[in-house]
Design a protein around this motif. Structure first.
Motif, short mmCIF file in Angstrom:
data_model
loop_
_atom_site.label_atom_id
_atom_site.label_comp_id
_atom_site.label_asym_id
_atom_site.label_seq_id
_atom_site.Cartn_x
_atom_site.Cartn_y
_atom_site.Cartn_z
N GLY A 1 40.82 34.23 46.10
CA GLY A 1 40.81 34.61 47.53
C GLY A 1 41.37 35.79 47.80
N CYS A 2 41.62 36.07 49.02
CA CYS A 2 42.21 37.28 49.47
C CYS A 2 42.88 36.90 50.76
CB CYS A 2 41.20 38.26 49.90
SG CYS A 2 41.66 39.99 50.36
N ILE A 3 44.37 37.39 50.69
CA ILE A 3 44.92 37.20 52.03
C ILE A 3 44.59 38.52 52.92
CG2 ILE A 3 47.33 36.93 53.11
CD1 ILE A 3 47.99 35.97 50.16
N ALA B 1 40.75 34.21 52.75
CA ALA B 1 39.24 34.16 52.30
C ALA B 1 39.21 33.48 50.89
CB ALA B 1 38.58 35.66 52.28
N LEU B 2 38.34 32.28 50.99
CA LEU B 2 38.32 31.61 49.51
C LEU B 2 36.87 31.60 49.06
CD1 LEU B 2 40.77 28.95 50.63
CD2 LEU B 2 41.13 30.43 48.99
N GLY B 3 36.78 31.67 47.70
CA GLY B 3 35.47 31.16 46.90
C GLY B 3 35.64 31.49 45.39
N LYS B 4 34.37 31.26 44.99
CA LYS B 4 34.10 31.83 43.48
C LYS B 4 34.39 33.08 43.25
CE LYS B 4 33.65 30.09 39.11
NZ LYS B 4 34.84 29.33 38.48
N PRO B 5 35.10 33.87 42.50
CA PRO B 5 34.72 35.11 42.57
C PRO B 5 33.61 35.69 41.64
CG PRO B 5 37.08 34.60 41.65
CD PRO B 5 36.25 33.21 41.94
N ALA B 6 33.17 36.80 42.33
CA ALA B 6 32.08 37.48 41.86
C ALA B 6 32.37 38.85 41.54
CB ALA B 6 31.13 37.37 42.90
N GLU B 7 33.48 39.19 41.12
CA GLU B 7 33.76 40.51 40.78
C GLU B 7 35.00 40.31 39.76
OE1 GLU B 7 35.37 42.79 43.85
OE2 GLU B 7 36.85 41.25 44.67
N THR B 8 35.10 41.56 38.78
CA THR B 8 36.15 41.62 37.83
C THR B 8 37.30 42.49 38.49
OG1 THR B 8 34.66 41.59 36.08
CG2 THR B 8 36.84 42.55 35.48
N VAL B 9 38.67 41.92 38.42
CA VAL B 9 39.65 42.70 38.94
C VAL B 9 40.37 42.99 37.57
CG1 VAL B 9 41.86 42.66 40.32
CG2 VAL B 9 39.51 41.68 41.31
N VAL B 10 41.04 44.13 37.43
CA VAL B 10 41.71 44.65 36.41
C VAL B 10 42.94 45.23 37.00
CG1 VAL B 10 41.85 46.21 34.30
CG2 VAL B 10 39.62 45.11 35.12
N LEU B 11 44.15 44.65 36.19
CA LEU B 11 45.28 45.50 36.71
C LEU B 11 45.70 46.52 35.69
CD1 LEU B 11 47.58 41.99 36.99
CD2 LEU B 11 46.49 43.56 38.81
N GLU B 12 46.24 47.57 36.42
CA GLU B 12 46.44 48.86 35.50
C GLU B 12 47.84 49.45 35.84
OE1 GLU B 12 43.71 51.99 37.56
OE2 GLU B 12 42.87 50.62 35.94
N PRO B 13 48.53 50.21 34.93
CA PRO B 13 49.63 50.93 35.35
C PRO B 13 49.42 52.08 36.47
CG PRO B 13 49.53 50.93 33.06
CD PRO B 13 48.36 50.46 33.53
N VAL B 14 50.24 52.34 37.39
CA VAL B 14 49.97 53.37 38.20
C VAL B 14 49.93 54.82 37.47
CG1 VAL B 14 51.18 54.46 40.06
CG2 VAL B 14 51.45 52.00 40.11
N SER B 15 49.09 55.35 38.26
CA SER B 15 48.77 56.92 37.31
C SER B 15 48.79 57.94 38.39
CB SER B 15 47.36 56.46 36.76
OG SER B 15 46.37 56.64 37.62
N GLU B 16 48.94 59.08 38.03
CA GLU B 16 48.83 60.27 38.87
C GLU B 16 47.48 60.17 39.79
OE1 GLU B 16 50.35 64.11 37.89
OE2 GLU B 16 51.89 63.20 36.61
N ALA B 17 46.35 60.04 38.90
CA ALA B 17 44.98 60.15 39.58
C ALA B 17 44.94 59.30 40.68
CB ALA B 17 43.98 59.68 38.37
#
Length: 192
Positions: free
Chosen positions: A119-121, A147-163
């Motif tokens: 979901g997404c708040i 918003a709720l449902g079966k996710p249809a995307e990949t979400v990746v957590l990563e460290p904060v970067s300068e880019a």
């Protein structure tokens, strides 16, 4: 383990709309939120459960998804949420709901992750249009839409970067990247 549930509970913005979220699932999620802590135990929140096609379309038209993705208008048909829970504050009971609404929203999102949903708040809501579309009584304040449902995307957590800093982004493959600050940048230790 709770940490695994928290890590699975990401902000998903694209869903497999062909997978329904049932009214029973929505009721179970609202029931979880009912047990969440509430300031002065006033329990001033109400939960609008939206699963019908016409109601979903009306709610969707009142939302703005992903402000950092300025070139993306939101999920396309077929990848829109299968359901919503709208969190209302009952002004007959209380006038301020921020803390309670946040606790309830996170509780619902963790429950959704436990059901293999995502979901997404959303706080970017055209509240007046939503009020009119749902013919809401004036004493119910629209606080958040989940918003709720079966996710249809990949979400990746990563460290904060300068880019990228803290701004989430999508790569060329459509993978959604979410930078997270390091724990040592967030914690103040008082141990004396």
């Amino acid at each position: 383990m709770l940490k695994d549930l928290v890590l699975r509970s990401r902000s998903y913005r694209r869903f497999d709309e062909s997978v329904p979220v049932t009214l029973e699932q929505l009721m179970a999620l609202a029931d979880l939120a009912r047990f969440a802590p509430s300031a002065s135990n006033l329990q001033a929140l109400k939960f609008g459960l939206v699963s019908g096609a016409d109601a979903r379309t009306a709610v969707f038209s009142c939302l703005k998804f992903a402000s950092y993705l300025s070139d993306w208008a939101g999920p396309e048909p077929g990848e829109r949420p299968s359901a919503y829970i709208i969190i209302f504050g009952d002004q007959h009971i209380k006038k301020q709901f921020d803390i309670d609404a946040g606790i309830a929203a996170q509780t619902i999102m963790l429950g959704a992750a436990d059901m293999d949903l995502g979901g997404c708040i959303l706080a970017s809501v055209n509240r007046e249009r939503l009020r009119e579309s749902l013919d809401l009584p004036v004493h119910l304040e629209v606080i958040l839409v989940l918003a709720l449902g079966k996710p249809a995307e990949t979400v990746v957590l990563e460290p904060v970067s300068e880019a990228h800093g803290i701004r989430y982004y999508r790569d060329q493959a459509g993978v959604h990247h979410v930078p997270k600050r390091a724990l040592e940048d967030l914690v103040l230790v008082f141990n004396n």
